[in-house]
Write a protein that holds these residues in place. Structure first.
Motif, mmCIF file in Angstrom:
data_model
loop_
_atom_site.group_PDB
_atom_site.id
_atom_site.type_symbol
_atom_site.label_atom_id
_atom_site.label_comp_id
_atom_site.label_asym_id
_atom_site.label_seq_id
_atom_site.Cartn_x
_atom_site.Cartn_y
_atom_site.Cartn_z
ATOM 1 N N LYS A 108 0.814 -1.219 0.000
ATOM 2 C CA LYS A 108 0.000 0.000 0.000
ATOM 3 C C LYS A 108 0.845 1.266 0.000
ATOM 4 C CE LYS A 108 -3.922 -1.948 2.532
ATOM 5 N NZ LYS A 108 -4.651 -1.890 3.796
ATOM 6 N N TYR A 109 1.966 1.227 0.684
ATOM 7 C CA TYR A 109 2.802 2.424 0.850
ATOM 8 C C TYR A 109 4.248 2.098 0.466
ATOM 9 C CZ TYR A 109 -1.234 2.929 3.899
ATOM 10 O OH TYR A 109 -2.507 2.917 4.400
ATOM 11 N N PRO A 110 4.519 1.810 -0.802
ATOM 12 C CA PRO A 110 5.878 1.401 -1.193
ATOM 13 C C PRO A 110 6.923 2.506 -1.041
ATOM 14 C CG PRO A 110 4.489 1.674 -3.136
ATOM 15 C CD PRO A 110 3.602 1.832 -1.932
ATOM 16 N N ASN A 111 6.482 3.764 -0.983
ATOM 17 C CA ASN A 111 7.438 4.855 -0.787
ATOM 18 C C ASN A 111 7.965 4.897 0.635
ATOM 19 O OD1 ASN A 111 7.028 5.599 -3.434
ATOM 20 N ND2 ASN A 111 5.476 7.136 -2.924
ATOM 21 N N ILE A 112 7.196 4.359 1.574
ATOM 22 C CA ILE A 112 7.591 4.381 2.981
ATOM 23 C C ILE A 112 8.197 3.049 3.415
ATOM 24 C CG2 ILE A 112 6.762 4.720 5.340
ATOM 25 C CD1 ILE A 112 4.500 6.439 4.164
ATOM 26 N N PHE A 113 7.586 1.938 2.976
ATOM 27 C CA PHE A 113 8.010 0.600 3.393
ATOM 28 C C PHE A 113 8.522 -0.183 2.186
ATOM 29 C CE2 PHE A 113 4.581 1.865 6.291
ATOM 30 C CZ PHE A 113 5.242 1.752 7.506
ATOM 31 N N SER A 114 9.741 -0.594 2.258
ATOM 32 C CA SER A 114 10.344 -1.372 1.171
ATOM 33 C C SER A 114 9.816 -2.811 1.189
ATOM 34 C CB SER A 114 11.864 -1.391 1.354
ATOM 35 O OG SER A 114 12.452 -2.360 0.531
ATOM 36 N N PRO A 115 9.638 -3.419 0.036
ATOM 37 C CA PRO A 115 9.218 -4.830 0.006
ATOM 38 C C PRO A 115 10.237 -5.775 0.643
ATOM 39 C CG PRO A 115 8.860 -3.812 -2.127
ATOM 40 C CD PRO A 115 9.624 -2.831 -1.295
ATOM 41 N N ASP A 116 11.497 -5.333 0.741
ATOM 42 C CA ASP A 116 12.540 -6.155 1.355
ATOM 43 C C ASP A 116 12.652 -5.930 2.861
ATOM 44 O OD1 ASP A 116 13.190 -7.150 -1.151
ATOM 45 O OD2 ASP A 116 14.570 -5.471 -1.523
ATOM 46 N N SER A 117 11.896 -5.003 3.396
ATOM 47 C CA SER A 117 11.979 -4.694 4.823
ATOM 48 C C SER A 117 11.216 -5.728 5.649
ATOM 49 C CB SER A 117 11.404 -3.294 5.085
ATOM 50 O OG SER A 117 10.005 -3.311 4.906
ATOM 51 N N LEU A 118 11.274 -5.564 6.949
ATOM 52 C CA LEU A 118 10.552 -6.435 7.875
ATOM 53 C C LEU A 118 9.055 -6.405 7.591
ATOM 54 C CD1 LEU A 118 10.888 -8.185 10.480
ATOM 55 C CD2 LEU A 118 10.373 -6.115 11.757
ATOM 56 N N PHE A 119 8.547 -5.226 7.252
ATOM 57 C CA PHE A 119 7.115 -5.091 6.965
ATOM 58 C C PHE A 119 6.741 -5.664 5.603
ATOM 59 C CE2 PHE A 119 8.131 -1.598 9.918
ATOM 60 C CZ PHE A 119 7.367 -2.030 10.983
ATOM 61 N N GLY A 120 7.702 -5.837 4.722
ATOM 62 C CA GLY A 120 7.459 -6.500 3.458
ATOM 63 C C GLY A 120 7.411 -8.016 3.619
ATOM 64 N N ARG A 121 8.281 -8.531 4.492
ATOM 65 C CA ARG A 121 8.301 -9.978 4.736
ATOM 66 C C ARG A 121 7.145 -10.428 5.609
ATOM 67 N NH1 ARG A 121 13.955 -11.114 7.069
ATOM 68 N NH2 ARG A 121 13.535 -9.057 7.895
ATOM 69 N N PHE A 122 6.717 -9.569 6.539
ATOM 70 C CA PHE A 122 5.601 -9.881 7.436
ATOM 71 C C PHE A 122 4.519 -8.822 7.232
ATOM 72 C CE2 PHE A 122 9.450 -11.442 9.509
ATOM 73 C CZ PHE A 122 9.122 -12.779 9.655
ATOM 74 N N PRO A 123 3.608 -9.045 6.282
ATOM 75 C CA PRO A 123 2.668 -7.993 5.878
ATOM 76 C C PRO A 123 1.652 -7.594 6.946
ATOM 77 C CG PRO A 123 2.191 -10.049 4.749
ATOM 78 C CD PRO A 123 3.466 -10.252 5.491
ATOM 79 N N TYR A 124 1.514 -8.390 7.995
ATOM 80 C CA TYR A 124 0.547 -8.046 9.047
ATOM 81 C C TYR A 124 1.239 -7.658 10.348
ATOM 82 C CZ TYR A 124 -2.489 -10.061 5.631
ATOM 83 O OH TYR A 124 -3.141 -10.311 4.460
ATOM 84 N N PHE A 125 2.545 -7.440 10.274
ATOM 85 C CA PHE A 125 3.288 -7.081 11.480
ATOM 86 C C PHE A 125 3.002 -5.648 11.927
ATOM 87 C CE2 PHE A 125 7.403 -5.700 13.487
ATOM 88 C CZ PHE A 125 7.186 -6.350 14.679
ATOM 89 N N LEU A 126 2.823 -4.721 11.016
ATOM 90 C CA LEU A 126 2.609 -3.313 11.391
ATOM 91 C C LEU A 126 1.357 -3.120 12.245
ATOM 92 C CD1 LEU A 126 3.596 -0.408 11.277
ATOM 93 C CD2 LEU A 126 2.356 -0.150 9.129
ATOM 94 N N PRO A 127 0.188 -3.656 11.883
ATOM 95 C CA PRO A 127 -0.963 -3.469 12.770
ATOM 96 C C PRO A 127 -0.780 -4.170 14.116
ATOM 97 C CG PRO A 127 -1.580 -4.827 10.887
ATOM 98 C CD PRO A 127 -0.202 -4.313 10.632
ATOM 99 N N CYS A 128 -0.123 -5.323 14.093
ATOM 100 C CA CYS A 128 0.124 -6.031 15.354
ATOM 101 C C CYS A 128 1.108 -5.249 16.230
ATOM 102 C CB CYS A 128 0.654 -7.432 15.083
ATOM 103 S SG CYS A 128 -0.556 -8.524 14.330
ATOM 104 N N LEU A 129 2.118 -4.667 15.600
ATOM 105 C CA LEU A 129 3.092 -3.868 16.348
ATOM 106 C C LEU A 129 2.430 -2.634 16.954
ATOM 107 C CD1 LEU A 129 6.063 -3.461 17.154
ATOM 108 C CD2 LEU A 129 6.335 -2.158 15.030
#
Length: 162
Positions: A108-129
């Protein structure tokens, strides 16, 4: 919900024996730990196990209602119980909405979160965090929650002016 169904009575008994505050704080701590682990789940069964443990170790609703009754004067008890239920309902509305908004941040926000980042590997980690950080703040604020046990309630009822 299945874990909560199995253990809610036990958490109520524990709250009666050791006090509301330790049970509430343990429940909130379980939210911090197992919600974060849920966001980091790599398999379906890990996700199921963390959600089950989150429910089983989270006995908050019963002790919170009992705590609300214990700390309020009798004329304010209905308001206290309705506030606990209202807060629970608001959480059930805001939680999924926030989770849906924050899920899949790398897509949804590729300018902020890279697909290779932690949030790219775990797509539901941000709401849980986000939920875990909020729960950690609530857990820290519980330090100032007054300790209330049944003896304090009985003494306050006996000493109450007529």
């Amino acid at each position: 919900m299945f874990g909560r169904c199995l253990t809610s009575t036990l958490w109520g008994i524990a709250a009666d024996r050791i006090g509301r505050k330790p049970v509430v704080m343990f429940g909130i701590l379980s939210v911090v730990i197992f919600n974060t682990l849920f966001g980091l789940s790599v398999t379906y069964w890990m996700a199921i196990a963390t959600r089950f443990l989150l429910g089983a170790l989270n006995g908050l609703l019963g002790p919170m209602k009992a705590y609300a009754i214990e700390v309020c004067r009798p004329e304010h008890e209905p308001l206290a119980l309705s506030l606990v239920s209202t807060a629970w309902g608001i959480g059930l509305i805001i939680g999924p909405a926030l989770g849906g908004y924050l899920a899949l941040p790398a897509e949804k926000y590729p300018n902020i979160f890279s697909p290779d980042s932690l949030f790219g590997r775990f797509p539901y980690f941000l709401p849980c965090l986000c939920t875990s950080v909020f729960a950690a703040i609530v857990l820290i604020s519980c330090i100032w929650m007054p300790v209330c046990d049944i003896s304090m309630v009985l003494v306050s009822l006996i000493m109450q002016p007529v």
